[in-house]
Scaffold this active site. Structure first.
Site, PDB file in Angstrom:
ATOM      1  N   ARG A  15      43.407  37.628  29.933  1.00 58.18           N
ATOM      2  CA  ARG A  15      43.990  37.706  31.580  1.00 58.18           C
ATOM      3  C   ARG A  15      44.841  36.307  31.675  1.00 58.18           C
ATOM      4  NH1 ARG A  15      43.421  39.916  36.324  1.00 58.18           N
ATOM      5  NH2 ARG A  15      43.502  38.091  38.129  1.00 58.18           N
ATOM      6  N   ARG A  63      34.895  33.561  22.844  1.00 62.40           N
ATOM      7  CA  ARG A  63      35.931  33.396  23.672  1.00 62.40           C
ATOM      8  C   ARG A  63      35.905  32.052  24.258  1.00 62.40           C
ATOM      9  NH1 ARG A  63      37.556  38.007  27.356  1.00 62.40           N
ATOM     10  NH2 ARG A  63      38.986  36.320  27.909  1.00 62.40           N
ATOM     11  N   ASN A  92      39.161  26.990  30.684  1.00 64.81           N
ATOM     12  CA  ASN A  92      39.781  27.498  31.929  1.00 64.81           C
ATOM     13  C   ASN A  92      41.131  26.702  32.367  1.00 64.81           C
ATOM     14  OD1 ASN A  92      38.866  29.932  31.742  1.00 64.81           O
ATOM     15  ND2 ASN A  92      37.326  29.443  33.547  1.00 64.81           N
ATOM     16  N   PRO A 130      42.713  42.330  39.911  1.00 69.27           N
ATOM     17  CA  PRO A 130      44.232  42.595  40.168  1.00 69.27           C
ATOM     18  C   PRO A 130      45.311  41.219  40.423  1.00 69.27           C
ATOM     19  CG  PRO A 130      42.887  42.639  42.246  1.00 69.27           C
ATOM     20  CD  PRO A 130      41.892  42.556  41.100  1.00 69.27           C
ATOM     21  N   VAL A 131      46.139  41.564  40.246  1.00 70.70           N
ATOM     22  CA  VAL A 131      47.160  40.553  40.243  1.00 70.70           C
ATOM     23  C   VAL A 131      48.228  40.462  41.606  1.00 70.70           C
ATOM     24  CG1 VAL A 131      47.314  39.934  37.910  1.00 70.70           C
ATOM     25  CG2 VAL A 131      48.935  41.566  38.690  1.00 70.70           C
ATOM     26  N   ASP A 132      47.792  41.356  42.461  1.00 66.26           N
ATOM     27  CA  ASP A 132      48.628  41.451  43.783  1.00 66.26           C
ATOM     28  C   ASP A 132      48.998  40.337  44.444  1.00 66.26           C
ATOM     29  OD1 ASP A 132      45.764  41.587  44.370  1.00 66.26           O
ATOM     30  OD2 ASP A 132      46.413  41.658  46.585  1.00 66.26           O
ATOM     31  N   LEU A 133      48.116  38.918  44.345  1.00 68.23           N
ATOM     32  CA  LEU A 133      48.629  37.807  44.923  1.00 68.23           C
ATOM     33  C   LEU A 133      49.488  37.000  44.194  1.00 68.23           C
ATOM     34  CD1 LEU A 133      44.901  36.642  46.133  1.00 68.23           C
ATOM     35  CD2 LEU A 133      46.640  37.920  47.732  1.00 68.23           C
ATOM     36  N   VAL A 170      32.370  36.957  44.235  1.00 70.34           N
ATOM     37  CA  VAL A 170      33.517  36.658  43.673  1.00 70.34           C
ATOM     38  C   VAL A 170      34.028  38.087  42.901  1.00 70.34           C
ATOM     39  CG1 VAL A 170      35.095  35.453  42.054  1.00 70.34           C
ATOM     40  CG2 VAL A 170      33.244  34.224  43.755  1.00 70.34           C
ATOM     41  N   CYS A 182      38.566  44.187  33.292  1.00 70.63           N
ATOM     42  CA  CYS A 182      37.737  43.789  32.259  1.00 70.63           C
ATOM     43  C   CYS A 182      36.200  43.924  32.806  1.00 70.63           C
ATOM     44  CB  CYS A 182      37.759  42.382  31.947  1.00 70.63           C
ATOM     45  SG  CYS A 182      37.302  41.185  33.241  1.00 70.63           S
TER      46      CYS A 182
HETATM   47  C1  EPZ Z   1      39.581  32.407  37.138  1.00 64.97           C
HETATM   48  O1  EPZ Z   1      40.007  33.788  36.712  1.00 64.97           O
HETATM   49  C2  EPZ Z   1      38.803  32.179  35.725  1.00 64.97           C
HETATM   50  N1  EPZ Z   1      39.513  32.329  34.517  1.00 64.97           N
HETATM   51  C3  EPZ Z   1      37.347  32.942  35.640  1.00 64.97           C
HETATM   52  O2  EPZ Z   1      36.781  32.588  34.477  1.00 64.97           O
HETATM   53  C4  EPZ Z   1      36.852  32.406  37.048  1.00 64.97           C
HETATM   54  O3  EPZ Z   1      35.489  33.284  37.082  1.00 64.97           O
HETATM   55  C5  EPZ Z   1      37.531  32.810  38.264  1.00 64.97           C
HETATM   56  O4  EPZ Z   1      38.844  31.979  38.048  1.00 64.97           O
HETATM   57  C6  EPZ Z   1      36.815  32.419  39.621  1.00 64.97           C
HETATM   58  O5  EPZ Z   1      36.482  31.040  39.406  1.00 64.97           O
HETATM   59  C7  EPZ Z   1      40.683  31.476  34.092  1.00 64.97           C
HETATM   60  O6  EPZ Z   1      40.582  30.637  34.691  1.00 64.97           O
HETATM   61  C8  EPZ Z   1      41.092  32.035  32.947  1.00 64.97           C
HETATM   62  P1  EPZ Z   1      40.651  34.659  40.723  1.00 64.97           P
HETATM   63  P2  EPZ Z   1      41.013  34.403  37.815  1.00 64.97           P
HETATM   64  O7  EPZ Z   1      41.875  34.867  40.766  1.00 64.97           O
HETATM   65  O8  EPZ Z   1      42.048  33.548  38.126  1.00 64.97           O
HETATM   66  C9  EPZ Z   1      40.613  38.583  43.416  1.00 64.97           C
HETATM   67  C10 EPZ Z   1      35.192  32.929  32.753  1.00 64.97           C
HETATM   68  O9  EPZ Z   1      34.220  33.271  32.534  1.00 64.97           O
HETATM   69  N2  EPZ Z   1      41.903  38.483  43.104  1.00 64.97           N
HETATM   70  O10 EPZ Z   1      39.888  33.284  41.182  1.00 64.97           O
HETATM   71  O11 EPZ Z   1      41.413  35.664  37.474  1.00 64.97           O
HETATM   72  C11 EPZ Z   1      39.834  38.867  42.027  1.00 64.97           C
HETATM   73  O12 EPZ Z   1      39.736  40.151  41.864  1.00 64.97           O
HETATM   74  C12 EPZ Z   1      36.286  33.462  33.631  1.00 64.97           C
HETATM   75  O13 EPZ Z   1      35.689  31.732  32.276  1.00 64.97           O
HETATM   76  C13 EPZ Z   1      42.791  39.457  43.947  1.00 64.97           C
HETATM   77  O14 EPZ Z   1      42.293  40.426  44.558  1.00 64.97           O
HETATM   78  O15 EPZ Z   1      39.910  34.703  39.161  1.00 64.97           O
HETATM   79  C14 EPZ Z   1      38.645  38.086  42.142  1.00 64.97           C
HETATM   80  O16 EPZ Z   1      37.553  38.976  43.037  1.00 64.97           O
HETATM   81  C15 EPZ Z   1      35.937  34.785  34.185  1.00 64.97           C
HETATM   82  N3  EPZ Z   1      44.199  39.535  43.396  1.00 64.97           N
HETATM   83  C16 EPZ Z   1      38.750  37.160  43.080  1.00 64.97           C
HETATM   84  O17 EPZ Z   1      40.130  37.109  43.690  1.00 64.97           O
HETATM   85  C17 EPZ Z   1      44.913  38.602  42.890  1.00 64.97           C
HETATM   86  O18 EPZ Z   1      46.194  38.549  42.629  1.00 64.97           O
HETATM   87  C18 EPZ Z   1      38.824  35.785  42.320  1.00 64.97           C
HETATM   88  O19 EPZ Z   1      39.368  35.798  41.425  1.00 64.97           O
HETATM   89  C19 EPZ Z   1      43.970  37.713  41.932  1.00 64.97           C
HETATM   90  C20 EPZ Z   1      42.574  37.591  42.234  1.00 64.97           C
END
Ligand code: EPZ
Length: 465
Positions: free
Chosen positions: A108, A418, A39, A138-141, A348, A132
């Site tokens: 992602r 992966r 990551n 989502p990517v709204d943030l 999470v 997934c």
């Molecule tokens: C990163 O994913 C990691 N992936 C994930 O690792 C990890 O589980 C996750 O961070 C949490 O630590 C990579 O770095 C490539 P988030 P990311 O945005 O960035 C919500 C693995 O197994 N959210 O911190 O996608 C989201 O739905 C993978 O190695 C929004 O609502 O995670 C989630 O509930 C899996 N809107 C929470 O935030 C947004 O725009 C945390 O997601 C973005 C996120």
């Protein structure tokens, strides 16, 4: 059902599928090398698009996701050349501002590249990453943050189109508050802000070690970033970045996975290096509560010894420095054999308990209600054919197989590959009885019955001491 000879001839041929066969009951000993963090590698590869000169990334893990990210970067016009565990990346001539859907939808982290591309070119088109196995993702943030930085962002037919109006085509620094400490959103916006006009403040930022690694990498290219690793990150935009030669941090989740493997296999005693112990505080604390002996042998070496019975412990996944969601499945496997009732709360992601069904097939006693799993410790697990549903679930099934009585056959290895580099080789070098094999899979996806019994590993495990 009887089929005629001609029907049989018309059937498509059986295909081969890679599986892992694990015979449980072997203690682990020796030393294992931890690879560079997946990551970190993925987001640092995206960040290389910010730089108009060739740069070198070292300690890059050899993973399917890294290959995919390299393809995506090449599709944007940059070059990526692999040399052992290093990558030479050159984004001096990126012209394309849009990546192909079929590549982005599989990874992602590739969406995070929207930040560097719009910062560098003033325009970017990235397909929305699909959800997934573990949630909607989502990517709204990310989108809201890019808008705050002055980009117009439209989402049309699954494509996120970000562009900066005006002659300059340069983003403008802003104060951004993240509703939740999203790792990806923090990374996307930090990368975008490195080339913006003026200062950007990201509040309620993610504090994960991979965010810090990204900030250090960008600073090594001349970016001006303060506060990474805290809730408030300040970025002062610069006009251009320059080449660098940067080593990626060790993978704390791979390290945590090995620590749990040591804890679940009785009489194990081995060390892991390199590690950053400060990245594993929550995991180390919980392992000690369960009864494993985890120690720091040197600044970048940890040791795990399992000699005592395992006892139940409660886990709640939280953003760093809380217990990592990426360790939840692996820890659940350990808790299936921990005496008493453990309560695991996944806060999470909304759908990250799919490994429960497969663990229960191995004799675990786990009940799920919403995002809470109650694990009642059982005296033993039994080897069984199981199917991985996502990356960390596949690691959890390997861990369960290491402790189960008999042979466990794990399918769905595309998930495992992966995020783990040569996992079975590393475990075998520690003494595990594990092999990757090919089985015949009928057209309907059912493994031929002979596949499990033919494993050369199918030998009685050593008697437990
Ligand atoms: C990163 O994913 C990691 N992936 C994930 O690792 C990890 O589980 C996750 O961070 C949490 O630590 C990579 O770095 C490539 P988030 P990311 O945005 O960035 C919500 C693995 O197994 N959210 O911190 O996608 C989201 O739905 C993978 O190695 C929004 O609502 O995670 C989630 O509930 C899996 N809107 C929470 O935030 C947004 O725009 C945390 O997601 C973005 C996120």
């Amino acid at each position: 059902m009887v089929i005629t000879h001609s029907q049989y001839q018309d059937m498509p041929p059986a295909v081969q599928e890679s599986v892992l066969n694990v015979v449980g009951g072997y203690p682990l000993s020796g030393q294992v090398r931890v690879s560079g963090a997946k990551n970190s590698a993925l987001v640092l590869m995206a960040a290389s698009l910010l730089c108009p000169q060739e740069l070198c990334l070292r300690n890059v893990p050899n993973l399917a996701d890294v290959e995919r990210m390299a393809e995506i970067i090449r599709s944007l016009g940059a070059s990526v050349v692999k040399a052992d565990d290093s990558l030479l990346l050159n984004a001096s001539n990126i012209g394309q501002s849009s990546a192909p859907y079929d590549l982005v939808s599989q990874l992602r982290a590739s969406f995070f590249a929207i930040g560097p591309i719009v910062a560098r070119l003033g325009e970017a088109k990235m397909p929305l990453p699909g959800g997934c196995a573990i949630g909607a993702r989502p990517v709204d943030l990310h989108v809201r943050g890019l808008r705050a930085l002055g980009a117009d962002v439209q989402i049309d037919h699954g494509i996120v189109h970000a562009y900066v109006r005006g002659q300059q085509k340069r983003l403008t620094g802003a104060r951004i508050y993240l509703d939740c400490p999203s790792v990806g959103a923090t990374e996307t916006l930090m990368m975008a802000a490195t080339l913006a006009e003026g200062e950007t403040i990201i509040e309620n930022a993610a504090q994960e070690p991979e965010v810090v690694d990204l900030a250090n990498f960008c600073c090594s290219m001349g970016a001006k970033i303060r506060g990474a690793g805290t809730k408030t990150i300040v970025i002062s935009g610069v006009r251009e970045l320059h080449a660098t030669d940067y080593g990626i941090v060790p993978d704390r989740i791979e390290a945590g996975t090995f620590l749990v493997a040591g804890a679940i296999t009785h009489s194990s005693d081995f060390t892991l290096t390199p590690v950053v112990p400060a990245h594993l505080t929550a995991v180390m604390t919980k392992l000690r509560s369960v009864g494993a002996e985890v120690s720091i042998e040197a600044p970048n070496t940890m040791r795990v010894v399992s000699s005592r019975p395992l006892t139940a412990v409660d886990i709640e996944t939280l953003p760093f420095p809380g217990f990592p969601t990426d360790m939840q499945a692996q820890f659940m496997a350990l808790l299936t054999l921990s005496e008493g009732n453990s309560v695991i709360t996944e806060t999470v992601f909304e759908n990250r308990l799919r490994h429960v069904a497969e663990l229960n097939r191995m004799g675990a006693d786990i009940r799920v209600k919403g995002n809470i799993a109650v694990v009642r410790g059982v005296p033993f697990l039994s080897g069984a054919p199981v199917l991985a549903t996502d990356l960390r679930a596949s690691a959890a099934l390997v861990i369960a197989g290491l402790a189960a009585q008999g042979t466990t056959q794990i399918r769905g290895l595309h998930h495992l590959d992966r995020g783990y580099e040569k996992l079975e080789d590393k475990l075998r070098n520690l003494g595990a009885c594990i092999e990757r094999a090919n089985i015949d899979v009928e057209p309907d996806g059912i493994a031929s019955s002979a596949s499990l019994t033919n494993s050369p590993l199918d030998q009685p495990a050593p008697l437990k001491p």
